[in-house]
Design a protein around this motif. Structure first.
Motif, PDB file in Angstrom:
ATOM      1  N   ARG A   1      16.770  82.942 -65.514  1.00 45.11           N
ATOM      2  CA  ARG A   1      16.186  84.096 -65.858  1.00 45.11           C
ATOM      3  C   ARG A   1      16.270  85.249 -65.203  1.00 45.11           C
ATOM      4  NH1 ARG A   1      10.005  81.609 -66.049  1.00 45.11           N
ATOM      5  NH2 ARG A   1       9.707  83.821 -67.097  1.00 45.11           N
ATOM      6  N   GLY A   2      16.349  85.465 -63.868  1.00 45.92           N
ATOM      7  CA  GLY A   2      16.694  86.610 -63.173  1.00 45.92           C
ATOM      8  C   GLY A   2      18.058  87.065 -63.624  1.00 45.92           C
ATOM      9  N   ALA A   3      19.137  86.333 -64.029  1.00 43.87           N
ATOM     10  CA  ALA A   3      20.331  86.596 -64.323  1.00 43.87           C
ATOM     11  C   ALA A   3      20.155  87.409 -65.781  1.00 43.87           C
ATOM     12  CB  ALA A   3      21.304  85.681 -64.529  1.00 43.87           C
ATOM     13  N   THR A   4      19.431  86.721 -66.716  1.00 41.98           N
ATOM     14  CA  THR A   4      18.866  87.421 -67.990  1.00 41.98           C
ATOM     15  C   THR A   4      18.393  88.777 -67.805  1.00 41.98           C
ATOM     16  OG1 THR A   4      18.677  85.125 -69.082  1.00 41.98           O
ATOM     17  CG2 THR A   4      17.950  87.092 -70.131  1.00 41.98           C
ATOM     18  N   LEU A   5      17.636  88.872 -66.827  1.00 43.72           N
ATOM     19  CA  LEU A   5      16.871  90.370 -66.728  1.00 43.72           C
ATOM     20  C   LEU A   5      17.882  91.490 -66.069  1.00 43.72           C
ATOM     21  CD1 LEU A   5      14.176  91.856 -66.357  1.00 43.72           C
ATOM     22  CD2 LEU A   5      13.867  90.954 -63.874  1.00 43.72           C
ATOM     23  N   THR A   6      18.808  90.967 -65.126  1.00 46.20           N
ATOM     24  CA  THR A   6      19.551  91.995 -64.845  1.00 46.20           C
ATOM     25  C   THR A   6      20.697  92.377 -66.103  1.00 46.20           C
ATOM     26  OG1 THR A   6      21.107  90.086 -64.034  1.00 46.20           O
ATOM     27  CG2 THR A   6      19.473  91.211 -62.431  1.00 46.20           C
ATOM     28  N   LYS A   7      20.826  91.567 -66.645  1.00 47.66           N
ATOM     29  CA  LYS A   7      21.599  91.789 -68.098  1.00 47.66           C
ATOM     30  C   LYS A   7      20.883  92.870 -69.021  1.00 47.66           C
ATOM     31  CE  LYS A   7      24.371  87.343 -68.674  1.00 47.66           C
ATOM     32  NZ  LYS A   7      24.460  86.348 -69.295  1.00 47.66           N
ATOM     33  N   ARG A   8      19.510  92.756 -68.933  1.00 47.55           N
ATOM     34  CA  ARG A   8      18.967  93.783 -69.723  1.00 47.55           C
ATOM     35  C   ARG A   8      19.046  94.981 -69.107  1.00 47.55           C
ATOM     36  NH1 ARG A   8      14.260  89.269 -70.914  1.00 47.55           N
ATOM     37  NH2 ARG A   8      14.935  88.344 -72.536  1.00 47.55           N
ATOM     38  N   MET A   9      18.853  95.111 -67.677  1.00 44.06           N
ATOM     39  CA  MET A   9      18.901  96.062 -66.972  1.00 44.06           C
ATOM     40  C   MET A   9      20.129  96.861 -67.003  1.00 44.06           C
ATOM     41  SD  MET A   9      16.959  94.964 -63.404  1.00 44.06           S
ATOM     42  CE  MET A   9      17.111  96.266 -62.656  1.00 44.06           C
TER      43      MET A   9
ATOM     44  N   LEU B   1      24.014  82.491 -88.690  1.00 43.07           N
ATOM     45  CA  LEU B   1      24.067  83.077 -87.366  1.00 43.07           C
ATOM     46  C   LEU B   1      24.547  84.579 -87.618  1.00 43.07           C
ATOM     47  CD1 LEU B   1      25.617  80.198 -85.155  1.00 43.07           C
ATOM     48  CD2 LEU B   1      23.230  80.583 -85.591  1.00 43.07           C
ATOM     49  N   ALA B   2      23.768  85.389 -86.798  1.00 43.08           N
ATOM     50  CA  ALA B   2      24.255  86.990 -86.820  1.00 43.08           C
ATOM     51  C   ALA B   2      25.559  87.012 -85.782  1.00 43.08           C
ATOM     52  CB  ALA B   2      23.188  87.609 -86.284  1.00 43.08           C
ATOM     53  N   PHE B   3      26.340  88.036 -85.763  1.00 40.60           N
ATOM     54  CA  PHE B   3      27.305  88.164 -84.969  1.00 40.60           C
ATOM     55  C   PHE B   3      27.156  89.739 -84.363  1.00 40.60           C
ATOM     56  CE2 PHE B   3      31.880  89.185 -84.027  1.00 40.60           C
ATOM     57  CZ  PHE B   3      32.262  88.028 -83.250  1.00 40.60           C
ATOM     58  N   ALA B   4      26.747  89.503 -83.093  1.00 45.42           N
ATOM     59  CA  ALA B   4      26.723  90.692 -82.243  1.00 45.42           C
ATOM     60  C   ALA B   4      26.259  90.358 -80.655  1.00 45.42           C
ATOM     61  CB  ALA B   4      25.141  91.415 -82.599  1.00 45.42           C
ATOM     62  N   ASP B   5      25.960  91.462 -79.960  1.00 44.51           N
ATOM     63  CA  ASP B   5      25.775  91.069 -78.621  1.00 44.51           C
ATOM     64  C   ASP B   5      24.417  90.631 -78.277  1.00 44.51           C
ATOM     65  OD1 ASP B   5      24.876  92.211 -75.837  1.00 44.51           O
ATOM     66  OD2 ASP B   5      27.146  91.616 -75.521  1.00 44.51           O
ATOM     67  N   ALA B   6      24.136  89.493 -77.974  1.00 46.89           N
ATOM     68  CA  ALA B   6      22.755  88.983 -77.684  1.00 46.89           C
ATOM     69  C   ALA B   6      22.025  89.817 -76.721  1.00 46.89           C
ATOM     70  CB  ALA B   6      22.934  87.382 -77.140  1.00 46.89           C
TER      71      ALA B   6
ATOM     72  N   GLU C   1      15.816  81.767 -82.901  1.00 48.14           N
ATOM     73  CA  GLU C   1      15.813  80.937 -81.343  1.00 48.14           C
ATOM     74  C   GLU C   1      15.679  82.328 -80.453  1.00 48.14           C
ATOM     75  OE1 GLU C   1      15.282  78.154 -78.868  1.00 48.14           O
ATOM     76  OE2 GLU C   1      15.501  77.805 -80.922  1.00 48.14           O
ATOM     77  N   LEU C   2      16.274  83.241 -80.682  1.00 50.50           N
ATOM     78  CA  LEU C   2      16.296  84.340 -79.766  1.00 50.50           C
ATOM     79  C   LEU C   2      15.018  85.124 -79.637  1.00 50.50           C
ATOM     80  CD1 LEU C   2      18.716  87.225 -79.056  1.00 50.50           C
ATOM     81  CD2 LEU C   2      16.767  87.945 -79.909  1.00 50.50           C
ATOM     82  N   VAL C   3      14.389  85.109 -81.036  1.00 50.16           N
ATOM     83  CA  VAL C   3      13.181  85.674 -80.759  1.00 50.16           C
ATOM     84  C   VAL C   3      12.134  84.887 -80.050  1.00 50.16           C
ATOM     85  CG1 VAL C   3      11.054  86.167 -82.452  1.00 50.16           C
ATOM     86  CG2 VAL C   3      13.478  86.947 -83.097  1.00 50.16           C
ATOM     87  N   ARG C   4      12.039  83.510 -80.389  1.00 51.65           N
ATOM     88  CA  ARG C   4      11.186  82.586 -79.655  1.00 51.65           C
ATOM     89  C   ARG C   4      11.482  82.751 -78.354  1.00 51.65           C
ATOM     90  NH1 ARG C   4      12.040  79.118 -84.393  1.00 51.65           N
ATOM     91  NH2 ARG C   4      14.155  78.535 -83.623  1.00 51.65           N
ATOM     92  N   GLY C   5      12.793  82.793 -77.822  1.00 51.54           N
ATOM     93  CA  GLY C   5      13.049  82.993 -76.451  1.00 51.54           C
ATOM     94  C   GLY C   5      12.436  84.224 -75.866  1.00 51.54           C
ATOM     95  N   MET C   6      12.062  85.242 -76.430  1.00 46.78           N
ATOM     96  CA  MET C   6      11.519  86.370 -76.098  1.00 46.78           C
ATOM     97  C   MET C   6       9.982  86.436 -76.430  1.00 46.78           C
ATOM     98  SD  MET C   6      14.228  89.213 -77.370  1.00 46.78           S
ATOM     99  CE  MET C   6      13.191  90.651 -76.540  1.00 46.78           C
ATOM    100  N   ALA C   7       9.551  85.477 -76.808  1.00 45.23           N
ATOM    101  CA  ALA C   7       8.095  85.583 -77.258  1.00 45.23           C
ATOM    102  C   ALA C   7       7.199  85.906 -76.006  1.00 45.23           C
ATOM    103  CB  ALA C   7       7.587  84.451 -77.693  1.00 45.23           C
ATOM    104  N   GLU C   8       7.137  85.224 -74.951  1.00 46.18           N
ATOM    105  CA  GLU C   8       6.331  85.566 -73.778  1.00 46.18           C
ATOM    106  C   GLU C   8       6.508  86.922 -73.262  1.00 46.18           C
ATOM    107  OE1 GLU C   8       5.625  84.108 -69.196  1.00 46.18           O
ATOM    108  OE2 GLU C   8       6.910  83.171 -70.443  1.00 46.18           O
TER     109      GLU C   8
END
Length: 431
Positions: free
Chosen positions: A86-94, A141-146, A112-119
């Motif tokens: 989860r920390g790695a995901t946060l740094t990717k957003r940064m 499935l969409a084709f983009a950078d998650a 699934e991406l939206v559900r993962g960001m619900a919190e």
């Protein structure tokens, strides 16, 4: 005499307007400088955290493989790994915010991406603003950078929140739509996934709507909004082969539609996925690992040694070249990019001059790389786990980064290699 005061008033008014415009321009320039400084700081902090998380994830993964049969201890390790991920995901957003992330397009399950960001989304808005979702049972499935899509969705949700100071409702929806020629401006014919964020807020006038995606345009006032959010989303959509469409009217709320190309093939949400094949690794190789961070260097070496390889270490590009000149038997180089004195890209240039066919893996979390100098180089995004490192080595074995690795580097499945190390006589090995 009666006309002179009117002329003076007109001159004063024009000067006041010019002064106001100058002040607004100066304020936007200062805001842009602040955002650039924040971006640089954020990118640097995220890079350092990536290095730390790489060490944490790598050591936890190695520790998990050596655990005794203790369920509670294993659960503690698993929880720690999940927290580090989860920390790695946060740094990717940064890094995405700082525009220093290496973008990777791929198929995305939007619901699934939206559900993962619900919190995260709920924490970003007021408790008096409910968020509802509307997704069809089947969606391509969409084709983009998650990571960029996550950032875009977060920005759109925060904008929707700000448009409802007295509360309201946010609806996140998605649908599939086929576009013919000329139906939607700037969209090529094909299948698209349209992700939308709708609010019940104040809405925008036609004049505001026309300027909404312009860089630095904001209705939030100086210091409260950067004016970059929608322009960044607009750029992301266009780079992905899609488009950002805004629909709004005063008093009727706003709908932001993010159109993204659908992934090619019959990749539908809910379709069963084939089980992951055995992870292939290479038979013993001599690998030179180059990194100026001693913790990362030690961790990468430990993961390679656990896979059965012999590891040589260097803390700089210059030292790596000296090691290469002393050792003819090195099969592969794994190097960091951001190093003082000589970057990873510069080291690769030097290696190509002296060791033309030696394969190299470049490990970095940055997007700002000299692409013209890295043709054919296998890339490894930080932080990486042992499985990622093993797959990168496999790519090198396929010749994508130079010559094929020596014949001794024949592939065997990971589970069989593990059995071999445990001296299981009943295992059948594929050599």
């Amino acid at each position: 005499m009666r006309h002179q005061p009117a002329a003076l008033v007109g001159i004063v008014t024009e000067r006041q307007e010019a002064q106001k415009a100058l002040e607004e321009t100066r304020a936007r320039f200062i805001q842009a400088q602040k955002m650039e400084a924040i971006g640089q700081l954020t990118g640097g902090v995220a890079h350092d955290f990536n290095n730390l998380l790489a060490v944490v994830l790598g050591n936890l993964s190695l520790a998990r493989k050596r655990l005794p049969p203790d369920g509670k201890l294993r659960q503690l390790i698993e929880n720690s790994i999940q927290a580090a991920e989860r920390g790695a995901t946060l740094t990717k957003r940064m890094l995405a915010f700082a525009r220093r992330q290496e973008l990777t397009r791929g198929p995305i399950d939007v619901p699934e991406l939206v559900r993962g960001m619900a919190e995260l989304l709920q924490r970003s808005i007021s408790s008096n603003i409910p968020v509802s979702t509307q997704f069809p049972l089947q969606l391509p499935l969409a084709f983009a950078d998650a990571s960029q899509l996550e950032l875009a969705l977060l920005n759109l949700t925060v904008n929707a929140r700000d448009a409802m100071p007295d509360g309201g409702m946010i609806t996140i929806a998605a649908r599939e739509q086929r576009i013919g020629g000329g139906e939607v401006a700037s969209l090529a014919p094909g299948s698209y996934v349209c992700l939308s964020v709708t609010d019940t807020g104040t809405g925008m006038s036609e004049e505001t709507l026309a300027k909404a995606t312009e860089p630095f345009f904001t209705t939030k006032g100086i210091g409260k909004g950067t004016g970059l959010g929608l322009s960044m989303i607009h750029g992301f959509a266009e780079q992905s082969g899609g488009r950002l469409v805004l629909k709004s009217a005063l008093g009727r709320g706003t709908t932001a539609e993010l159109w993204l190309p659908a992934a090619e093939g019959d990749l539908l949400r809910g379709a069963g996925q084939a089980p992951a094949p055995d992870l292939p690794v290479l038979n013993p190789l001599t690998v030179l690992v180059v990194d100026d961070d001693p913790l990362v260097l030690m961790n990468t070496g430990a993961m390679l040694e656990d896979l059965g390889h012999k590891v040589l270490e260097a803390t700089s590009g210059e030292q790596a070249l000296r090691v290469l000149r002393r050792n003819e038997a090195i099969d592969l180089v794994v190097t960091d990019q951001m190093m003082p004195g000589m970057t990873g890209a510069q080291l690769i240039d030097a290696i190509r001059t002296e060791h033309t066919e030696l394969p190299v893996i470049l490990a970095s979390g940055y997007a700002e790389l000299p692409e013209e100098k890295l043709t054919g180089i296998v890339r490894l995004g930080k932080p990486f786990e042992q499985a990622d490192l093993a797959r990168a080595c496999e790519k090198c074995a396929g010749g994508s980064a130079g010559r094929a690795l020596p014949s001794k580097a024949r592939l065997i499945p990971f589970r069989l290699l593990k059995a071999q190390r445990n001296h299981r006589p009943d295992a059948a090995f594929l050599l």
